[in-house]
Motif scaffolding. Structure first.
Motif, mmCIF file in Angstrom:
data_model
loop_
_atom_site.group_PDB
_atom_site.id
_atom_site.type_symbol
_atom_site.label_atom_id
_atom_site.label_comp_id
_atom_site.label_asym_id
_atom_site.label_seq_id
_atom_site.Cartn_x
_atom_site.Cartn_y
_atom_site.Cartn_z
ATOM 1 N N THR A 159 -17.726 55.056 28.446
ATOM 2 C CA THR A 159 -16.781 55.390 27.382
ATOM 3 C C THR A 159 -16.903 56.851 26.989
ATOM 4 O OG1 THR A 159 -16.894 53.118 26.543
ATOM 5 C CG2 THR A 159 -15.970 54.780 25.076
ATOM 6 N N ALA A 160 -18.117 57.363 26.940
ATOM 7 C CA ALA A 160 -18.308 58.785 26.627
ATOM 8 C C ALA A 160 -17.595 59.660 27.645
ATOM 9 C CB ALA A 160 -19.798 59.108 26.595
ATOM 10 N N GLU A 161 -17.657 59.274 28.922
ATOM 11 C CA GLU A 161 -16.974 60.040 29.967
ATOM 12 C C GLU A 161 -15.458 59.988 29.776
ATOM 13 O OE1 GLU A 161 -18.193 61.939 32.199
ATOM 14 O OE2 GLU A 161 -20.289 61.383 32.435
ATOM 15 N N MET A 162 -14.937 58.814 29.433
ATOM 16 C CA MET A 162 -13.496 58.688 29.251
ATOM 17 C C MET A 162 -12.993 59.520 28.082
ATOM 18 S SD MET A 162 -12.429 54.736 30.072
ATOM 19 C CE MET A 162 -13.413 54.031 28.762
ATOM 20 N N VAL A 163 -13.672 59.425 26.942
ATOM 21 C CA VAL A 163 -13.228 60.154 25.750
ATOM 22 C C VAL A 163 -13.335 61.657 25.957
ATOM 23 C CG1 VAL A 163 -13.674 60.572 23.304
ATOM 24 C CG2 VAL A 163 -13.760 58.241 24.202
ATOM 25 N N SER A 164 -14.418 62.103 26.584
ATOM 26 C CA SER A 164 -14.578 63.545 26.801
ATOM 27 C C SER A 164 -13.510 64.081 27.744
ATOM 28 C CB SER A 164 -15.974 63.849 27.346
ATOM 29 O OG SER A 164 -16.187 63.249 28.618
ATOM 30 N N ALA A 165 -13.111 63.276 28.737
ATOM 31 C CA ALA A 165 -12.050 63.708 29.658
ATOM 32 C C ALA A 165 -10.724 63.839 28.917
ATOM 33 C CB ALA A 165 -11.916 62.727 30.815
ATOM 34 N N ILE A 166 -10.429 62.906 28.019
ATOM 35 C CA ILE A 166 -9.203 62.988 27.229
ATOM 36 C C ILE A 166 -9.227 64.214 26.321
ATOM 37 C CG2 ILE A 166 -7.962 61.888 25.313
ATOM 38 C CD1 ILE A 166 -8.457 59.216 26.660
ATOM 39 N N GLU A 167 -10.377 64.505 25.736
ATOM 40 C CA GLU A 167 -10.474 65.689 24.873
ATOM 41 C C GLU A 167 -10.279 66.967 25.676
ATOM 42 O OE1 GLU A 167 -13.873 65.680 22.315
ATOM 43 O OE2 GLU A 167 -13.045 64.032 21.115
ATOM 44 N N ALA A 168 -10.803 67.000 26.901
ATOM 45 C CA ALA A 168 -10.600 68.173 27.748
ATOM 46 C C ALA A 168 -9.123 68.372 28.055
ATOM 47 C CB ALA A 168 -11.403 68.032 29.043
ATOM 48 N N LEU A 169 -8.439 67.280 28.390
ATOM 49 C CA LEU A 169 -7.001 67.364 28.644
ATOM 50 C C LEU A 169 -6.245 67.807 27.397
ATOM 51 C CD1 LEU A 169 -6.320 64.163 30.780
ATOM 52 C CD2 LEU A 169 -6.093 66.529 31.535
ATOM 53 N N SER A 170 -6.663 67.310 26.246
ATOM 54 C CA SER A 170 -6.016 67.677 24.986
ATOM 55 C C SER A 170 -6.163 69.169 24.713
ATOM 56 C CB SER A 170 -6.618 66.867 23.839
ATOM 57 O OG SER A 170 -6.048 67.223 22.601
ATOM 58 N N LEU A 171 -7.340 69.705 25.013
ATOM 59 C CA LEU A 171 -7.571 71.135 24.814
ATOM 60 C C LEU A 171 -6.680 71.963 25.726
ATOM 61 C CD1 LEU A 171 -9.216 73.405 23.493
ATOM 62 C CD2 LEU A 171 -10.928 73.097 25.307
ATOM 63 N N PHE A 172 -6.570 71.566 26.991
ATOM 64 C CA PHE A 172 -5.704 72.285 27.926
ATOM 65 C C PHE A 172 -4.257 72.242 27.470
ATOM 66 C CE2 PHE A 172 -9.209 72.821 30.590
ATOM 67 C CZ PHE A 172 -8.861 73.475 31.764
ATOM 68 N N LYS A 173 -3.824 71.082 26.995
ATOM 69 C CA LYS A 173 -2.445 70.944 26.554
ATOM 70 C C LYS A 173 -2.170 71.813 25.332
ATOM 71 C CE LYS A 173 1.139 67.537 25.540
ATOM 72 N NZ LYS A 173 1.471 66.085 25.508
ATOM 73 N N ALA A 174 -3.116 71.861 24.396
ATOM 74 C CA ALA A 174 -2.946 72.678 23.202
ATOM 75 C C ALA A 174 -2.883 74.156 23.552
ATOM 76 C CB ALA A 174 -4.090 72.411 22.228
ATOM 77 N N CYS A 175 -3.712 74.554 24.507
ATOM 78 C CA CYS A 175 -3.710 75.954 24.933
ATOM 79 C C CYS A 175 -2.391 76.306 25.610
ATOM 80 C CB CYS A 175 -4.883 76.211 25.870
ATOM 81 S SG CYS A 175 -5.077 77.930 26.383
ATOM 82 N N SER A 176 -1.890 75.377 26.419
ATOM 83 C CA SER A 176 -0.624 75.603 27.107
ATOM 84 C C SER A 176 0.531 75.757 26.125
ATOM 85 C CB SER A 176 -0.340 74.438 28.060
ATOM 86 O OG SER A 176 0.900 74.588 28.700
ATOM 87 N N ALA A 177 0.461 75.010 25.011
ATOM 88 C CA ALA A 177 1.536 75.047 24.024
ATOM 89 C C ALA A 177 1.431 76.226 23.070
ATOM 90 C CB ALA A 177 1.546 73.751 23.224
ATOM 91 N N SER A 178 0.301 76.911 23.088
ATOM 92 C CA SER A 178 0.092 78.023 22.163
ATOM 93 C C SER A 178 0.767 79.291 22.684
ATOM 94 C CB SER A 178 -1.404 78.273 21.975
ATOM 95 O OG SER A 178 -1.621 79.446 21.223
ATOM 96 N N ALA A 179 1.621 79.871 21.846
ATOM 97 C CA ALA A 179 2.326 81.095 22.249
ATOM 98 C C ALA A 179 1.398 82.291 22.315
ATOM 99 C CB ALA A 179 3.465 81.374 21.264
ATOM 100 N N SER A 180 0.250 82.208 21.668
ATOM 101 C CA SER A 180 -0.653 83.359 21.592
ATOM 102 C C SER A 180 -1.870 83.251 22.493
ATOM 103 C CB SER A 180 -1.128 83.526 20.137
ATOM 104 O OG SER A 180 -1.839 82.380 19.706
ATOM 105 N N SER A 181 -1.952 82.180 23.302
ATOM 106 C CA SER A 181 -3.167 82.005 24.093
ATOM 107 C C SER A 181 -3.314 83.063 25.173
ATOM 108 C CB SER A 181 -3.183 80.613 24.731
ATOM 109 O OG SER A 181 -2.234 80.528 25.781
ATOM 110 N N GLY A 182 -2.207 83.434 25.811
ATOM 111 C CA GLY A 182 -2.275 84.434 26.873
ATOM 112 C C GLY A 182 -2.985 83.952 28.116
ATOM 113 N N ILE A 183 -3.193 82.655 28.232
ATOM 114 C CA ILE A 183 -3.918 82.082 29.372
ATOM 115 C C ILE A 183 -2.932 81.335 30.264
ATOM 116 C CG2 ILE A 183 -5.711 80.455 30.088
ATOM 117 C CD1 ILE A 183 -7.083 80.949 27.418
ATOM 118 N N ASN A 184 -3.035 81.574 31.559
ATOM 119 C CA ASN A 184 -2.185 80.870 32.512
ATOM 120 C C ASN A 184 -2.772 79.482 32.761
ATOM 121 O OD1 ASN A 184 -0.473 80.003 34.496
ATOM 122 N ND2 ASN A 184 -1.044 81.553 35.999
ATOM 123 N N VAL A 185 -2.468 78.565 31.851
ATOM 124 C CA VAL A 185 -3.050 77.230 31.922
ATOM 125 C C VAL A 185 -2.588 76.482 33.162
ATOM 126 C CG1 VAL A 185 -3.241 75.014 30.731
ATOM 127 C CG2 VAL A 185 -3.242 77.129 29.417
#
Length: 337
Positions: A159-185
């Motif tokens: 379960t720890a592996e599953m939740v951490s993977a979802i959080e990693a995906l959530s972080l990538f998605k948030a960065c992708s949606a951020s206009a100020s990130s400047g990162i090629n997600v």
């Protein structure tokens, strides 16, 4: 053909009935006529009622039958069930199932299931012909309690592996949606660090939120693991946090979804009218976010993970044990996995 009876969650029974029949096992309804009795409950309350209730299973099982329990529970409860069976001269095997890929549409397929099997005496040997049909991998341990302890350890880690993977995906998605990130997600893909992470990342990307193995079943396993820790005066804060996250998902209507649906909680309530229901709060996946507002007030659905990763969940029935609450929104009554 060897006769077997089943008691408990019919979703599991239906998934394995075909291969049991192919292997020469015939399902019967009367447990007194069965050589094997298989049980699988998705709450310890239901498991206790099955074995210790007014119509206790052991009192109706035939004298030569072998009882195989695939449920998740605490080692103490498994030992109690085994003791009651022994007094009635019934051989009992604790064989809690371990689902390898919990997001698979056919999660109960033979090669996707494993178990830890423990009993007193020769119970496991007697049950092995049936266990090998149910599970792709059977690991024999000393007794029923050991089987449940090993299952709890597996649940905690997976379960720890599953939740951490979802959080990693959530972080990538948030960065992708951020206009100020400047990162090629788009040029980055979060690497899976374990098979469990790989399974859930693939399911979330493919929006595969349905399957045989459900959030209700996972909550049962988590609850049993937490109560096992409580029995031995060990706090499991990470497991408790994971339980509350899935509890929130269940509260808004995701109890019958796959664990991959937890990613939808991280996304929060969608903007605009995504469906019909209270104020258009039902999203495209059928999750009713109005339930969050009903319990927590206006605006509570925004940032749901941050708001509800605490001990303030409204499911305490006042008896001092937050894991057996009778007023849980979907009526699970977890006193357990």
């Amino acid at each position: 053909m060897a006769a077997y009876a089943f008691r408990g969650n019919e979703a599991f029974a239906s998934a394995v009935e075909g291969r049991l029949a192919d292997a020469g096992f015939e399902r019967v309804e009367d447990v007194a006529e069965a050589a094997f009795v298989v049980t699988f409950c998705t709450s310890m309350t239901a498991l206790e009622d099955l074995y210790f209730g007014d119509d206790a299973l052991v009192s109706t099982v035939g004298g030569q039958a072998v009882v195989v329990d695939a449920s998740a529970c605490t080692p103490n409860l498994a030992a109690e069930i085994a003791a009651v069976c022994a007094v009635s001269d019934v051989s009992m095997v604790a064989a809690p199932l371990v689902v390898r890929n919990k997001m698979a549409p056919d999660a109960f397929a033979h090669d996707n299931l494993a178990c830890f099997a423990g009993s007193e005496g020769g119970g496991v040997d007697d049950a092995m012909p049936l266990l090998e049909v149910l599970y792709g991998d059977v690991q024999v341990v000393a007794d029923a309690g050991a089987a449940q302890l090993a299952r709890a350890a597996s649940t905690i880690q997976n379960t720890a592996e599953m939740v951490s993977a979802i959080e990693a995906l959530s972080l990538f998605k948030a960065c992708s949606a951020s206009a100020s990130s400047g990162i090629n997600v788009k040029a980055l893909v979060p690497d899976a660090t374990s098979p469990e992470a790989s399974f859930i990342i693939e399911a979330v990307r493919g929006e595969r939120f349905k399957g045989d193995y459900t959030v209700e079943m996972l909550m049962s396993e988590l609850s049993a693991a937490i109560m096992t820790g409580d029995d031995y005066e060990t706090i499991l804060p990470q497991t408790e946090a994971a339980f509350h996250l899935f509890e929130l998902l269940a509260m808004i209507g995701g109890s019958d979804m796959s664990p991959a649906a937890l990613s939808l909680v991280y996304e929060g309530e969608p903007s605009g009218d995504e469906g019909e229901g209270a104020g258009g709060r039902v999203d495209a996946h059928g999750l009713d976010w109005s339930r969050v507002e009903q319990l927590y007030g206006s605006g509570a659905a925004d940032g749901a993970v941050e708001e509800y990763g605490s001990d303030s969940f409204p499911f305490d029935d006042g008896d001092g044990d937050p894991y057996d609450d009778d007023n849980f929104a979907s009526g699970f009554g977890y006193s357990i996995n």
